[in-house]
Design a protein around this motif. Structure first.
Motif, PDB file in Angstrom:
ATOM      1  N   TYR A   1       1.723   7.413  12.954  1.00 56.48           N
ATOM      2  CA  TYR A   1       0.921   6.843  11.867  1.00 56.48           C
ATOM      3  C   TYR A   1       1.746   6.677  10.595  1.00 56.48           C
ATOM      4  CZ  TYR A   1      -3.710   7.085  14.058  1.00 56.48           C
ATOM      5  OH  TYR A   1      -4.808   6.868  14.839  1.00 56.48           O
TER       6      TYR A   1
ATOM      7  N   SER B   1       3.511   9.709   3.327  1.00 58.66           N
ATOM      8  CA  SER B   1       3.675   8.955   2.070  1.00 58.66           C
ATOM      9  C   SER B   1       3.692   9.883   0.874  1.00 58.66           C
ATOM     10  CB  SER B   1       2.488   8.016   1.862  1.00 58.66           C
ATOM     11  OG  SER B   1       2.704   6.806   2.454  1.00 58.66           O
TER      12      SER B   1
ATOM     13  N   ALA C   1      -3.928  -4.629  -1.305  1.00 57.01           N
ATOM     14  CA  ALA C   1      -3.505  -3.322  -0.779  1.00 57.01           C
ATOM     15  C   ALA C   1      -4.666  -2.575  -0.141  1.00 57.01           C
ATOM     16  CB  ALA C   1      -2.911  -2.469  -1.904  1.00 57.01           C
ATOM     17  N   SER C   2      -5.878  -2.919  -0.542  1.00 59.14           N
ATOM     18  CA  SER C   2      -7.040  -2.158  -0.069  1.00 59.14           C
ATOM     19  C   SER C   2      -7.415  -2.487   1.372  1.00 59.14           C
ATOM     20  CB  SER C   2      -8.226  -2.412  -0.987  1.00 59.14           C
ATOM     21  OG  SER C   2      -8.563  -3.777  -0.936  1.00 59.14           O
ATOM     22  N   HIS C   3      -6.667  -3.380   2.008  1.00 58.62           N
ATOM     23  CA  HIS C   3      -6.952  -3.658   3.414  1.00 58.62           C
ATOM     24  C   HIS C   3      -6.437  -2.567   4.338  1.00 58.62           C
ATOM     25  CE1 HIS C   3      -7.337  -7.689   1.682  1.00 58.62           C
ATOM     26  NE2 HIS C   3      -8.196  -7.892   2.655  1.00 58.62           N
ATOM     27  N   GLN C   4      -5.517  -1.764   3.840  1.00 54.91           N
ATOM     28  CA  GLN C   4      -4.880  -0.765   4.692  1.00 54.91           C
ATOM     29  C   GLN C   4      -5.646   0.554   4.710  1.00 54.91           C
ATOM     30  OE1 GLN C   4      -2.253  -1.290   6.508  1.00 54.91           O
ATOM     31  NE2 GLN C   4      -1.189  -3.035   5.617  1.00 54.91           N
ATOM     32  N   GLY C   5      -5.577   1.222   5.846  1.00 57.27           N
ATOM     33  CA  GLY C   5      -6.203   2.539   5.955  1.00 57.27           C
ATOM     34  C   GLY C   5      -5.630   3.529   4.959  1.00 57.27           C
ATOM     35  N   LEU C   6      -4.313   3.458   4.759  1.00 56.19           N
ATOM     36  CA  LEU C   6      -3.644   4.377   3.836  1.00 56.19           C
ATOM     37  C   LEU C   6      -4.296   4.357   2.454  1.00 56.19           C
ATOM     38  CD1 LEU C   6      -1.308   6.254   2.954  1.00 56.19           C
ATOM     39  CD2 LEU C   6       0.105   4.230   2.661  1.00 56.19           C
TER      40      LEU C   6
ATOM     41  N   THR D   1       0.820  -1.212   0.000  1.00 55.04           N
ATOM     42  CA  THR D   1       0.000   0.000   0.000  1.00 55.04           C
ATOM     43  C   THR D   1       0.854   1.264   0.000  1.00 55.04           C
ATOM     44  OG1 THR D   1      -1.440  -1.299   1.409  1.00 55.04           O
ATOM     45  CG2 THR D   1      -2.131   0.924   0.949  1.00 55.04           C
TER      46      THR D   1
ATOM     47  N   ASP E   1       5.386   3.439   8.406  1.00 52.47           N
ATOM     48  CA  ASP E   1       5.656   2.718   7.157  1.00 52.47           C
ATOM     49  C   ASP E   1       6.382   3.625   6.172  1.00 52.47           C
ATOM     50  OD1 ASP E   1       5.451   0.696   5.065  1.00 52.47           O
ATOM     51  OD2 ASP E   1       3.897   1.974   4.208  1.00 52.47           O
TER      52      ASP E   1
ATOM     53  N   SER F   1      -0.568   9.290   7.886  1.00 55.20           N
ATOM     54  CA  SER F   1       0.042   8.238   7.106  1.00 55.20           C
ATOM     55  C   SER F   1       0.165   8.664   5.642  1.00 55.20           C
ATOM     56  CB  SER F   1      -0.842   7.001   7.267  1.00 55.20           C
ATOM     57  OG  SER F   1      -0.411   5.981   6.473  1.00 55.20           O
TER      58      SER F   1
END
Lengths: 362, 327
Positions: free
Chosen positions: B90, B66, A166-171, A136, B93, B62
């Protein structure tokens, strides 16, 4: 019938076969390129175990080649592609650098990233291609890239290539929402191959299709599949046209990988799918259909020689010793606004101590 | 020309200079476009540079971090601000998996010129989720530079140097310092990122500060004039990569060391730095007269109410006692 997930697509394929009629010169080029990429992957599958020289994870995308080739047949050089870990098809479509791919997989300094990235993190900045192993993350980066194009009034688009996992993530949803509110030129290029590693879409989402969730954010969505060439091509080109007009677009491509999730070996023993399922989708494969229709019997694979030659060249190259780990991680460079970053040493020595906690007006 | 600026005003003036001199720089963060934005540090910039350069962002840290990668990779030079370092969590990553590895995994062919300001919310009841001193988590990661300026002069100079740097830089700011005032140049200037700032010259004891403690030591010196020539006070502005040349040079003279850290001992970078100092002293045959002392914060979360907060942080009495003990 509304084709919006693998079940409905399967039902359709059981009733009808898509034919490859009326292909033009450009379509043949697309098929040839896709066949080439598939052959590269078939060879990698063999060489990985035969030579045991590729010592990095490889995620083959056998079955998922066409979307990458169609996408890159129409992208411009300045358009950014941020890709998932299953990178080979997109890397080769965007950069056309087979030798740099092989060198990278083998850890040679002539690789796209001097052998430090391997398959899943490969990038090629010159051609604006960037893959990453944490899926993601690349989506959020693509959003920033598209936003930058808009801020700079440039006509570039950015593509986030990802699997439905990838769509499982909040981002991911932050990215969709932000692209809508800022109206930025991005394609969310979803290659839905049914499985997020080993887990089925149906186990992870209540909604029938990802597109329907995405569209509720107010983004235009298109849905297509890799078993109906004309639809696939027209939808991908449409998505590029929409992004080129400065708007975000979500395209969901239902596809299927015949290759395992990772590595060259059969992974049906992981229990998430069986070979009859693989065979079903494979029996409708467009590249096989193309070969049968246009190249007929006694099919001589002209690509293999080139592929093996490139691999052997890469194989023979020597490994390079790292001289300086620091410079690999830091450039230590500055914009030359000040000739030399400097400090005035004396300035702070006579600290005339001022009141420490002066209330901040804010 | 020089002028008295508060720490917040110094940052504001630095940002103004950056936006003026670096045409592709942008400022991104929650509320950067509001009057008095981010404790005054972004105040007034939107009016001068428009919302194409000073960009408000929704509450999605997040994505914010990014997307800064994508912006930097498209030739912008983003300067992000996380109003609390706690919120920046947050973006782990983006920080660790992408920003830190970007240059390395490109084989040195691509760099990310981006700056992240993260604020430790000490002062006036910020509590356990707004004032944790989490900077050590961001220290020592190849690919990301970490700096912690504690004076208005350094705040501005470090900010400008970070914006000019082609490598990613995280700047830790202490909210408690925003009111601190100092006379600094009005024009732009840069301060080296791996910098140690000598704030008092003395002969008997070296005190190295990581974080906002040095101002408290100066206050102690102010009140106890007999300490003025005894304490050599050094602020570690550059946390990673780290330079300890001035500390070691000072120890050659004083032979006594106290390290004060604005974090819990259990997490802080003090031990690592002490280790490095001892190693270098051994190599240079500098023999310390007394065992070095490391002072950190109590190993607890930070209370919210201002009154309880005051009990928690290091105060003059604790530090004065430690100084007397080591002198």
């Amino acid at each position: 019938m509304n084709i919006n997930n693998h079940s409905s697509l399967k039902k359709l394929l059981l009733r009808k076969n898509f034919l490859l009629n009326g292909l033009k010169k450009n379509d043949h080029e697309i098929f040839n390129k896709a066949r080439f990429i598939r052959e590269v992957q078939n060879q990698l599958k063999i060489l990985y175990r035969k030579d045991e020289l590729i010592k990095c994870p490889i995620h083959l995308a056998i079955g998922q080649e066409l979307p990458a080739v169609i996408l890159n047949s129409r992208l411009k050089k300045e358009d950014d592609v941020y890709c998932h870990h299953r990178s080979h098809a997109h890397f080769l479509s965007k950069t056309n650098q087979l030798n740099k791919l092989f060198c990278e997989l083998l850890g040679k300094s002539q690789g796209a990233n001097k052998g430090f990235a391997g398959s899943q993190d490969i990038s090629y900045a010159k051609k604006k291609f960037y893959a990453g192993a944490i899926v993601t993350g690349g989506v959020g980066i693509a959003v920033g890239s598209a936003f930058a194009s808009k801020l700079q009034n440039k006509n570039n688009i950015s593509v986030a290539v990802f699997g439905e996992g990838a769509s499982h993530q909040g981002l991911f949803w932050e990215s969709i929402n932000f692209s809508v509110i800022k109206n930025i030129p991005i394609i969310f290029f979803c290659e839905n191959n049914k499985y997020a590693t080993y887990s089925d879409y149906k186990e992870n989402f209540k909604s029938e299709s990802l597109s329907s969730i995405a569209s509720s954010f107010g983004i235009t969505t298109l849905i297509t599949n890799t078993f109906d060439y004309n639809d696939l091509k027209s939808k991908i080109l449409k998505s590029i046209a929409i992004a080129r007009k400065g708007k975000p677009i979500f395209i969901e491509i239902l596809t299927y990988r015949y290759s395992p999730h990772v590595g060259p070996d059969d992974d049906t023993k992981a229990g998430y799918r069986n070979s009859s399922e693989i065979n079903f989708w494979k029996s409708h494969d467009l590249l096989d259909l193309y070969i049968n229709k246009y190249l007929k019997i006694n099919y001589n694979n002209k690509f293999n020689e080139k592929i093996i030659k490139n691999y052997n060249i890469a194989k023979k190259l020597k490994f390079k010793k790292v001289k300086n780990w620091h410079t690999l991680n830091f450039s230590d460079e500055y914009l030359p606004l000040f000739k030399k970053i400097k400090i005035s040493k004396k300035l702070k020595l006579n600290n005339r101590y001022q009141k420490l906690f002066t209330p901040n007006p804010y | 020309m020089k002028k008295i600026y508060s720490y917040a005003e110094a940052i504001n003036s630095g940002l103004d200079y950056i936006l003026k001199k670096i045409p592709n720089s942008v400022i991104v963060g929650q509320g950067v476009d509001r009057p008095g934005g981010v404790f005054g540090t972004t105040d007034g910039l939107i009016g001068k540079y428009s919302n194409k350069r000073v960009i408000d962002f929704p509450i999605c840290e997040s994505l914010m971090t990014s997307s800064a990668i994508g912006m930097a990779n498209r030739k912008l030079r983003p300067i992000l601000v996380h109003q609390r370092i706690d919120f920046a969590m947050y973006s782990f990553d983006a920080l660790f998996n992408w920003i830190a590895t970007w240059r390395f995994k490109s084989g040195g062919t691509s760099t990310l010129p981006l700056v992240i300001r993260a604020i430790i919310g000490r002062g006036w009841g910020q509590g356990p989720q707004h004032s944790k001193p989490l900077y050590p988590l961001l220290s020592g990661i190849p690919g990301i530079k970490l700096v912690m300026p504690t004076t208005p002069f350094d705040a501005k100079g470090i900010l400008i140097a970070s914006a000019l740097s082609n490598d990613p830089v995280i700047i830790i700011e202490h909210r408690s310092l925003y009111g601190l005032k100092e006379e600094i140049p009005v024009d732009g200037y840069a301060v080296e990122l791996d910098h140690e700032r000598i704030r008092n010259i003395g002969e008997k004891l070296t005190i190295a500060c990581i974080g906002d403690a040095s101002n408290l030591i100066l206050k102690i010196i102010e009140k106890n004039r007999n300490l003025k020539n005894k304490i050599e006070l050094i602020d570690l502005v550059g946390i990673y990569p780290l330079t300890i040349t001035k500390i070691v040079k000072s120890l050659k003279k004083t032979k006594k060391l106290i390290i004060i850290e604005s974090c819990w001992d259990s997490l802080g970078v003090g031990h690592k730095i002490l280790n490095k100092i001892i190693k270098e002293c051994n190599e240079k045959k500098i023999k310390l007269e007394k065992e070095p002392m490391l002072i950190g914060l109590p190993e607890s979360h930070i209370p919210t109410s201002h009154y309880n907060e005051n009990q928690f942080y290091l105060d003059e009495n604790i530090l004065l006692k430690a100084i007397r003990k080591k002198l």
